[in-house]
Design a protein around this motif. Structure first.
Motif, PDB file in Angstrom:
ATOM      1  N   TRP A 102       1.695   0.876  -1.418  1.00  0.00           N
ATOM      2  CA  TRP A 102       2.887   1.726  -1.525  1.00  0.00           C
ATOM      3  C   TRP A 102       4.143   0.994  -1.058  1.00  0.00           C
ATOM      4  N   TYR A 103       5.248   1.221  -1.804  1.00  0.00           N
ATOM      5  CA  TYR A 103       6.526   0.611  -1.448  1.00  0.00           C
ATOM      6  C   TYR A 103       7.650   1.586  -1.760  1.00  0.00           C
ATOM      7  N   ALA A 104       8.688   1.499  -0.957  1.00  0.00           N
ATOM      8  CA  ALA A 104       9.929   2.213  -1.257  1.00  0.00           C
ATOM      9  C   ALA A 104      10.996   1.176  -1.597  1.00  0.00           C
ATOM     10  N   ILE A 105      11.760   1.460  -2.641  1.00  0.00           N
ATOM     11  CA  ILE A 105      12.838   0.574  -3.061  1.00  0.00           C
ATOM     12  C   ILE A 105      14.167   1.299  -2.822  1.00  0.00           C
ATOM     13  N   GLU A 106      15.056   0.679  -2.065  1.00  0.00           N
ATOM     14  CA  GLU A 106      16.383   1.231  -1.830  1.00  0.00           C
ATOM     15  C   GLU A 106      17.421   0.150  -2.090  1.00  0.00           C
ATOM     16  N   LYS A 107      18.328   0.432  -3.012  1.00  0.00           N
ATOM     17  CA  LYS A 107      19.381  -0.515  -3.384  1.00  0.00           C
ATOM     18  C   LYS A 107      18.805  -1.880  -3.735  1.00  0.00           C
ATOM     19  N   GLY A 108      17.678  -1.850  -4.421  1.00  0.00           N
ATOM     20  CA  GLY A 108      17.056  -3.083  -4.867  1.00  0.00           C
ATOM     21  C   GLY A 108      16.249  -3.804  -3.817  1.00  0.00           C
ATOM     22  N   LYS A 194      13.807   0.080 -10.334  1.00  0.00           N
ATOM     23  CA  LYS A 194      14.897   0.874  -9.772  1.00  0.00           C
ATOM     24  C   LYS A 194      14.462   1.537  -8.467  1.00  0.00           C
ATOM     25  N   ASP A 195      15.425   2.108  -7.749  1.00  0.00           N
ATOM     26  CA  ASP A 195      15.125   2.740  -6.464  1.00  0.00           C
ATOM     27  C   ASP A 195      14.114   3.877  -6.642  1.00  0.00           C
ATOM     28  N   GLY A 196      13.239   4.011  -5.646  1.00  0.00           N
ATOM     29  CA  GLY A 196      12.232   5.055  -5.683  1.00  0.00           C
ATOM     30  C   GLY A 196      11.036   4.683  -4.833  1.00  0.00           C
ATOM     31  N   VAL A 197       9.952   5.457  -4.960  1.00  0.00           N
ATOM     32  CA  VAL A 197       8.706   5.204  -4.234  1.00  0.00           C
ATOM     33  C   VAL A 197       7.635   4.874  -5.267  1.00  0.00           C
ATOM     34  N   TYR A 198       6.907   3.780  -5.013  1.00  0.00           N
ATOM     35  CA  TYR A 198       5.985   3.267  -6.016  1.00  0.00           C
ATOM     36  C   TYR A 198       4.639   2.897  -5.401  1.00  0.00           C
ATOM     37  N   PHE A 199       3.616   2.973  -6.252  1.00  0.00           N
ATOM     38  CA  PHE A 199       2.296   2.480  -5.884  1.00  0.00           C
ATOM     39  C   PHE A 199       1.899   1.386  -6.855  1.00  0.00           C
ATOM     40  N   VAL A 200       1.470   0.228  -6.309  1.00  0.00           N
ATOM     41  CA  VAL A 200       0.985  -0.889  -7.109  1.00  0.00           C
ATOM     42  C   VAL A 200      -0.523  -0.969  -6.919  1.00  0.00           C
ATOM     43  N   SER A 201      -1.274  -0.809  -7.998  1.00  0.00           N
ATOM     44  CA  SER A 201      -2.733  -0.786  -7.897  1.00  0.00           C
ATOM     45  C   SER A 201      -3.288  -2.173  -7.602  1.00  0.00           C
ATOM     46  N   LYS A 202      -4.530  -2.198  -7.120  1.00  0.00           N
ATOM     47  CA  LYS A 202      -5.196  -3.458  -6.818  1.00  0.00           C
ATOM     48  C   LYS A 202      -5.451  -4.234  -8.102  1.00  0.00           C
TER      49      LYS A 202
END
Length: 240
Positions: A102-108, A194-202
């Motif tokens: 999980w990651y959050a992106i803010e202002k790149g 873009k900004d948001g909350v993301y999940f990157v799978s294995k």
């Protein structure tokens, strides 16, 4: 009975196939990673000892069935490795930065903080006082007093998503109004997201190729059953 062994060596290019080349079978020790009893297959590490005390480790696949004994090497570049998830066999780039979880992106910018993650962590600490709980990329790991990992919880499940995150198809997922939506299977898009909350799978953004385990072994067995162990086998892969 035959034993099929797949070793990893170097190659210079990558297509949409994984090339297996038959080699002479040597004596070896196996460190098993997973065992697929229904197909008589073991995936693990092969340890090659030398008279001078040195050793090398290669990924291997062993199949015990039939009447032949054959060994195959998997041609990989030096920067590549084999990564095994519960669903996939993946070729990854060891030299490339990897993002997974999980990651959050803010202002790149990638930030460690996720929505309500401190509240979640504090609640887990109160509920499980006998564990040391460490969080990384939205995965909460529970360690007992002897520092043994007892279990892990996923941020997505803790916020109400009823998903098996270990088995999600490879890709990048966006958290949108409490729902998880796959936005792309091209993991290289993560750098421009873009900004948001993301999940990157294995196994993460350094994947080069992947194939479902079942497809890999079915292809392998089908080509082995056509004749005596062939000198070369090609496994169809998905490219990223």
């Amino acid at each position: 009975m035959y034993v099929l062994v797949l070793l990893i060596i170097a190659c210079d290019s990558r297509s949409n196939t994984l090339d297996l080349e038959r080699i002479n079978k040597d004596h070896f020790k196996i460190d098993t990673l997973i065992s697929i009893t229904s197909k008589g297959i073991i995936i693990g590490n092969i340890i090659n000892d030398s008279p001078f005390g040195k050793f090398s480790i290669n990924r291997v696949v062993i199949q015990n069935s039939g009447k032949y004994s054959a060994a195959y090497k998997i041609n990989l570049a030096k920067k590549e490795d084999l990564f095994i998830t519960s669903k996939y066999l993946c070729i990854v780039d060891k030299e490339k930065s990897n993002f997974q979880g999980w990651y959050a992106i803010e202002k790149g910018n990638i930030i460690e903080r996720l929505p309500n993650d401190k509240i979640i962590l504090d609640s887990l600490i109160d509920e499980f006082p006998n564990y040391m709980i460490l969080k990384k990329n939205g995965i909460y790991n529970f360690y007992d007093p002897k520092n043994k990992l007892e279990k892990s919880l996923n941020y997505g499940n803790l916020i109400g998503l009823n998903l098996n995150f270990e088995n999600l198809p490879i890709g990048i997922y966006s958290l949108d109004n409490g729902n998880l939506k796959k936005i792309t299977k091209d993991l290289s898009d993560f750098k421009d997201i873009k900004d948001g909350v993301y999940f990157v799978s294995k196994p993460g953004t350094n994947v080069i190729q992947y194939v479902e385990q079942e497809s890999f072994f079915n292809q392998f067995q089908e080509k082995m059953n056509k004749s005596n162990p062939p000198m070369k086998i090609e496994i169809s892969m998905n490219l990223l």
